[in-house]
Scaffold this motif. Structure first.
Motif, short mmCIF file in Angstrom:
data_model
loop_
_atom_site.label_atom_id
_atom_site.label_comp_id
_atom_site.label_asym_id
_atom_site.label_seq_id
_atom_site.Cartn_x
_atom_site.Cartn_y
_atom_site.Cartn_z
N ILE A 69 3.49 -15.43 -6.45
CA ILE A 69 4.36 -14.48 -5.77
C ILE A 69 3.48 -13.37 -5.23
O ILE A 69 2.60 -12.88 -5.92
N ALA A 70 3.70 -12.99 -3.98
CA ALA A 70 2.96 -11.88 -3.38
C ALA A 70 3.95 -10.98 -2.66
O ALA A 70 4.82 -11.46 -1.94
N SER A 71 3.85 -9.69 -2.87
CA SER A 71 4.73 -8.75 -2.18
C SER A 71 3.96 -7.50 -1.82
O SER A 71 3.02 -7.11 -2.51
N GLY A 72 4.36 -6.88 -0.73
CA GLY A 72 3.66 -5.68 -0.27
C GLY A 72 4.60 -4.75 0.47
O GLY A 72 5.68 -5.13 0.90
N SER A 73 4.18 -3.50 0.59
CA SER A 73 4.95 -2.51 1.33
C SER A 73 3.99 -1.55 1.99
O SER A 73 2.85 -1.37 1.55
N GLY A 74 4.43 -0.91 3.06
CA GLY A 74 3.59 0.05 3.77
C GLY A 74 4.44 1.07 4.49
O GLY A 74 5.61 0.81 4.81
N ARG A 75 3.89 2.24 4.73
CA ARG A 75 4.60 3.29 5.45
C ARG A 75 3.61 4.18 6.18
O ARG A 75 2.47 4.36 5.74
N LEU A 76 4.05 4.73 7.30
CA LEU A 76 3.23 5.67 8.05
C LEU A 76 3.22 7.02 7.34
O LEU A 76 4.24 7.46 6.79
N THR A 77 2.06 7.67 7.35
CA THR A 77 1.94 8.99 6.73
C THR A 77 1.06 9.86 7.62
O THR A 77 0.69 9.48 8.73
N GLY A 78 0.68 11.03 7.14
CA GLY A 78 -0.26 11.88 7.85
C GLY A 78 0.27 12.36 9.19
O GLY A 78 1.47 12.53 9.40
N VAL A 79 -0.66 12.56 10.12
CA VAL A 79 -0.29 13.11 11.42
C VAL A 79 0.61 12.17 12.21
O VAL A 79 1.43 12.62 13.02
#
Length: 280
Positions: free
Chosen positions: A56-66
């Protein structure tokens, strides 16, 4: 161009292969920082659980910073499958991404390495300048998350040139492309929390197959790009390697993904459920 970079990063850029024996039983929890030209773009997290029969593989991401001040964006992705006869056999893949302008979702169901069912929202709009995805392009492929696992064959140290000796055939629901890896060197890497030690550095060549628009400047740039690399580090106690770092030179600076935490341990107790991993 940036879409290709982020897809590779959140899919964690590279890998997934056929092996003689899996010999894998471990869990990885990693946190990554994404940057462009030294400025933070976002954060990402990765969870992998693998044994001799399944993964099982799972991931998440989000924009941050400027970037976050200009546009919001976040996404999740997950995949699961079997390990059979020493091969990774993807069974399902799910991805959702939300930004200011749109929401996108992809669901793939696979059997024997080929796509048997898929749902893409919004659907791909037919275009005369887009290379159509043929049925043959959906066979013998890895989804982007499964491509985050590298199982190295044999009994020798998996941190070797063998880790880079492969070409990955990837289908993400919209695009079919190959990532050709070649060995560069062994580097030392160190996370703020967790792993510190050697990593295998592979050079990456991007080869679009279908679903793309050949005349687009971004596609041409990525095809000619000679400065794309991934650093592969081990999941402790296994023959599995996953990306610790990835970098892509762009027209406006170096886009980079690097682990701040990279913690591995034996797989013990209850595994993550498909729902927790964001899977169909």
């Amino acid at each position: 161009m940036m879409r290709v970079c982020l897809t590779a990063f959140l899919a964690v850029a590279v890998a997934g292969a056929m092996v003689a024996q899996a010999h894998a039983d471990g869990r990885l929890e990693a946190r990554y920082r994404m940057s462009l030209g030294g400025l933070e773009l976002g954060r990402a997290a990765l969870l992998i659980e693998v044994d001799d029969t399944s993964y099982i593989a799972s991931g998440s991401g989000r924009l941050t910073g400027v970037v976050q001040a200009v546009s919001s964006g976040k996404g999740t992705a997950g995949a699961r499958g079997a390990v059979r006869s020493g091969e990774l056999a993807p069974r399902s893949f799910a991805m959702e991404a939300v930004s200011d302008k749109k929401t996108e979702s992809i669901r793939l169901v696979m059997n024997g390495g080929g796509v048997t069912d898929m749902r893409v929202e919004p659907p791909v709009v037919p275009s005369l300048d887009r290379v159509p995805v043929a049925d043959k392009d959906k066979k013998g492929i890895f989804d982007p998350m499964t491509a985050a696992l590298v199982l190295v064959p044999g009994t020798e140290d998996p941190l070797s040139a063998k880790a880079c000796d492969r070409t990955l055939s990837i289908f993400d629901g919209r695009h079919r492309y190959d990532l050709a890896l070649s060995y560069e060197r062994i580097d030392e890497v160190k996370a703020e929390k967790g792993y510190a030690g050697p990593a295998v550095v592979c050079r990456i060549a991007y080869r679009p197959v279908s679903g793309h628009k050949p005349n687009r400047a971004g596609v041409k740039y990525m095809m000619k790009n000679k400065d794309m690399f991934v650093w592969l580090a081990p999941v402790a106690g296994t023959r599995v390697l996953v990306p610790f770092r990835a970098s892509v030179t762009t027209a406006i600076g170096i886009a980079q993904l690097e682990a701040e935490a990279f913690e591995t341990r034996p797989l013990v107790g209850t595994r993550s459920t498909p729902a927790k991993a964001g899977l169909p």
